[in-house]
Design a protein around this motif. Structure first.
Motif, PDB file in Angstrom:
ATOM      1  N   LEU A 137       0.829  -1.208   0.000  1.00 50.73           N
ATOM      2  CA  LEU A 137       0.000   0.000   0.000  1.00 50.73           C
ATOM      3  C   LEU A 137       0.861   1.253   0.000  1.00 50.73           C
ATOM      4  O   LEU A 137       0.607   2.211  -0.744  1.00 50.73           O
ATOM      5  N   TYR A 138       1.885   1.253   0.844  1.00 50.20           N
ATOM      6  CA  TYR A 138       2.748   2.429   0.941  1.00 50.20           C
ATOM      7  C   TYR A 138       3.440   2.699  -0.397  1.00 50.20           C
ATOM      8  O   TYR A 138       3.506   3.849  -0.861  1.00 50.20           O
ATOM      9  N   ALA A 139       3.944   1.642  -1.029  1.00 47.84           N
ATOM     10  CA  ALA A 139       4.582   1.802  -2.330  1.00 47.84           C
ATOM     11  C   ALA A 139       3.585   2.331  -3.361  1.00 47.84           C
ATOM     12  O   ALA A 139       3.918   3.182  -4.203  1.00 47.84           O
ATOM     13  N   GLY A 140       2.357   1.838  -3.299  1.00 47.57           N
ATOM     14  CA  GLY A 140       1.331   2.310  -4.219  1.00 47.57           C
ATOM     15  C   GLY A 140       1.012   3.783  -4.023  1.00 47.57           C
ATOM     16  O   GLY A 140       0.836   4.532  -4.993  1.00 47.57           O
ATOM     17  N   ARG A 172       3.066   6.049  -2.741  1.00 47.42           N
ATOM     18  CA  ARG A 172       4.228   6.823  -3.188  1.00 47.42           C
ATOM     19  C   ARG A 172       4.254   6.927  -4.716  1.00 47.42           C
ATOM     20  O   ARG A 172       4.622   7.967  -5.270  1.00 47.42           O
ATOM     21  N   ALA A 173       3.859   5.850  -5.394  1.00 47.69           N
ATOM     22  CA  ALA A 173       3.816   5.892  -6.858  1.00 47.69           C
ATOM     23  C   ALA A 173       2.792   6.918  -7.336  1.00 47.69           C
ATOM     24  O   ALA A 173       3.036   7.642  -8.321  1.00 47.69           O
ATOM     25  N   LEU A 174       1.661   6.999  -6.661  1.00 47.58           N
ATOM     26  CA  LEU A 174       0.663   8.003  -7.015  1.00 47.58           C
ATOM     27  C   LEU A 174       1.194   9.410  -6.780  1.00 47.58           C
ATOM     28  O   LEU A 174       0.991  10.313  -7.596  1.00 47.58           O
ATOM     29  N   GLU A 183      -0.084  11.491   0.081  1.00 46.63           N
ATOM     30  CA  GLU A 183       1.109  11.250   0.895  1.00 46.63           C
ATOM     31  C   GLU A 183       0.792  10.195   1.942  1.00 46.63           C
ATOM     32  O   GLU A 183      -0.371   9.973   2.302  1.00 46.63           O
ATOM     33  N   ALA A 184       1.836   9.533   2.430  1.00 44.65           N
ATOM     34  CA  ALA A 184       1.652   8.473   3.415  1.00 44.65           C
ATOM     35  C   ALA A 184       2.847   8.456   4.353  1.00 44.65           C
ATOM     36  O   ALA A 184       3.951   8.881   3.999  1.00 44.65           O
ATOM     37  N   TYR A 234      -2.042  -0.750  10.272  1.00 45.38           N
ATOM     38  CA  TYR A 234      -2.603   0.467   9.703  1.00 45.38           C
ATOM     39  C   TYR A 234      -1.560   1.290   8.949  1.00 45.38           C
ATOM     40  O   TYR A 234      -0.383   1.316   9.305  1.00 45.38           O
ATOM     41  N   LEU A 235      -2.065   2.002   7.936  1.00 46.89           N
ATOM     42  CA  LEU A 235      -1.270   2.961   7.195  1.00 46.89           C
ATOM     43  C   LEU A 235      -2.029   4.283   7.189  1.00 46.89           C
ATOM     44  O   LEU A 235      -3.230   4.320   6.926  1.00 46.89           O
ATOM     45  N   SER A 236      -1.317   5.374   7.493  1.00 47.10           N
ATOM     46  CA  SER A 236      -1.900   6.713   7.413  1.00 47.10           C
ATOM     47  C   SER A 236      -1.662   7.267   6.021  1.00 47.10           C
ATOM     48  O   SER A 236      -0.510   7.341   5.574  1.00 47.10           O
ATOM     49  N   VAL A 237      -2.731   7.680   5.360  1.00 46.68           N
ATOM     50  CA  VAL A 237      -2.623   8.219   4.004  1.00 46.68           C
ATOM     51  C   VAL A 237      -3.433   9.506   3.908  1.00 46.68           C
ATOM     52  O   VAL A 237      -4.552   9.579   4.417  1.00 46.68           O
ATOM     53  N   ARG A 238      -2.854  10.484   3.247  1.00 44.76           N
ATOM     54  CA  ARG A 238      -3.572  11.741   3.007  1.00 44.76           C
ATOM     55  C   ARG A 238      -3.945  11.843   1.538  1.00 44.76           C
ATOM     56  O   ARG A 238      -3.069  11.763   0.658  1.00 44.76           O
ATOM     57  N   TYR A 239      -5.239  12.004   1.286  1.00 43.99           N
ATOM     58  CA  TYR A 239      -5.750  12.296  -0.043  1.00 43.99           C
ATOM     59  C   TYR A 239      -6.205  13.766  -0.018  1.00 43.99           C
ATOM     60  O   TYR A 239      -7.311  14.074   0.440  1.00 43.99           O
ATOM     61  N   ALA A 240      -5.330  14.652  -0.463  1.00 45.04           N
ATOM     62  CA  ALA A 240      -5.601  16.091  -0.395  1.00 45.04           C
ATOM     63  C   ALA A 240      -6.412  16.510  -1.623  1.00 45.04           C
ATOM     64  O   ALA A 240      -5.912  17.176  -2.538  1.00 45.04           O
TER      65      ALA A 240
END
Length: 428
Positions: free
Chosen positions: A326-329, A331-333, A341-342, A350-356
């Motif tokens: 997920l983290y790699a995905g 970062r690719a985005l 960002e993550a 869990y993974l924290s991800v920001r969709y701004a």
């Protein structure tokens, strides 16, 4: 039939009337409806494990069945089965370097009753409880105990973990400080320096209160994910860093996360004997005991150190592989120019991800303004189900979400990432 109500028209108690239901469960209901309608959803909302992906340890399953067949089906002792309390104390000595006696261990029906017991045993109505946000359910436990919740907002720059400097203004006169590491929802964890600074702050506050008649400040340390850490992250504890904190620290833990055994409902609290004793009495009236057979099985599992280590390596490897994917995905985005960002995964599931995405327009002409707008768009356009940090007490629409990997396969993650890219590409 006449229904009696209170003088202000309420049929319920003030506590029940003002209680906020689980935001995550509401989202889960929406996802179930979509799946029932034939939609493909990569469900990263639940803090749980799919047994098809993460089965419980074979010994735990076998010993539970054996205990049931042996007739371990009646009430357990209210503080827990002696064998389990003894092995928890021994387990903490061996694995964490924490020296507690059996009288300092209370077994509960999962970690939630242990948390509730800490609040009810230590906190009076009107007392101040300090907790970082985002964090899991402290706002609800503060409400249930009649406490004044004092949320301390944490940010991505500090991996959503509190610092000594952030907590210092809030702790004067507080009764309880609630901490969690690895952190639900962020998937981050304290390092020794961060936690030591907070421990010193608690010790300083209690030293100030000594001789004044003021009640001490207690620390609840929820470490239910401590066996799930990644990338050389070492789990640290307040009492190991500052042994003098033992008289004011209560640990909350259990088998649910480390052994993918959320449904078996075996948790525990470890702390000062006087506090643990009162918690036992309180929860005994509630009947918040772990099932007897599962307690017997848990004791036998924890006593098998080699099997525990092998299972820990297995579950950690599986969780980390999913989080890393997920983290790699993400970062690719980001590298492709999307406002994503993550935070690198450190622990838990869990993974924290920001969709701004605030201000972006969907193909249907809708402008995304809030986290809820973003959540719904990702679900509908990408089949990606996530939980906004508002479900964990963070009020602002910052674009941060929790992604949980315990119930999905690597293949589901791989299949979702192109859908997510297409959904982001479609925004104007």
């Amino acid at each position: 039939m006449t229904t009696l109500v209170s003088t202000d028209g309420r049929r319920l108690s003030a506590t029940a009337d003002a209680l906020i239901g689980s935001e995550i469960l509401k989202i889960a209901g929406e996802i179930r409806a979509l799946v029932a309608g034939g939609r493909t959803v990569c469900n990263l909302t639940v803090g749980d494990f799919n047994p098809a992906e993460f089965a419980i340890p074979p010994r735990l399953a076998a010993e539970t069945e054996a205990a049931l067949r042996a007739g371990e089906t009646n009430y357990p002792p209210s503080a827990g089965m002696p064998a389990l309390r003894e092995i928890v104390a021994a387990f903490y000595r061996e694995w964490l370097g924490l020296d507690y006696g059996v009288d300092s261990v209370l077994v509960t029906g999962g970690a939630r009753p242990a948390i509730y017991g800490v609040y009810r045993a230590l906190v009076d109505p009107g007392d101040r409880v300090v907790y970082p946000v985002p964090s899991w359910n402290n706002n609800h436990y503060a409400h249930l105990s009649g406490a004044v919740g004092v949320p301390v907002v944490c940010d991505a720059a500090h991996a959503f973990l509190p610092t000594r400097e952030a907590l210092a203004p809030a702790l004067r006169g507080a009764r309880l400080l609630a901490l969690n590491s690895p952190l639900n929802p962020a998937g981050t964890a304290f390092d020794a320096g961060q936690l030591a600074g907070i421990c010193d702050l608690v010790l300083e506050e209690n030293a100030r209160r000594a001789g004044t008649g003021e009640r001490p400040l207690y620390l609840m340390y929820d470490q239910v994910y401590w066996m799930l850490t990644f990338n050389d992250v070492e789990h640290v504890t307040p009492v190991r860093l500052r042994p003098e904190l033992a008289e004011h620290t209560i640990f909350v833990d259990g088998i649910s996360k480390a052994f993918a055994a959320t449904g078996l409902r075996v948790g525990w609290a470890v702390g000062p004997r006087d506090v643990i004793g009162r918690m036992s009495d309180l929860l005994g009236h509630v009947g918040a005991w772990a099932p007897r057979a599962e307690q017997v099985a848990s004791a036998r599992l924890l006593a098998a150190a080699g099997e525990v280590r092998a299972y820990q390596a297995q579950i950690t490897r599986g969780a980390q592989a999913r989080l890393d994917a997920l983290y790699a995905g993400m970062r690719a985005l980001r590298d492709a120019g999307h406002p994503v960002e993550a935070i690198p995964p450190m622990g838990a599931i869990y993974l924290s991800v920001r969709y701004a995405l605030a201000g972006r327009r969907t193909p249907g002409g809708e402008t995304l303004r809030t986290n809820e707008d973003v959540r719904r768009y990702l679900l509908e356009a990408a089949g990606l189900a996530v939980v906004p940090f508002q479900a964990f007490g963070l009020a602002e629409d910052t674009g941060w979400f929790r992604l949980s990997v315990g119930a999905v396969s690597p293949a589901e993650i791989d299949a979702m990432l192109p859908r997510l890219r297409a959904a982001l590409d479609a925004l104007a």
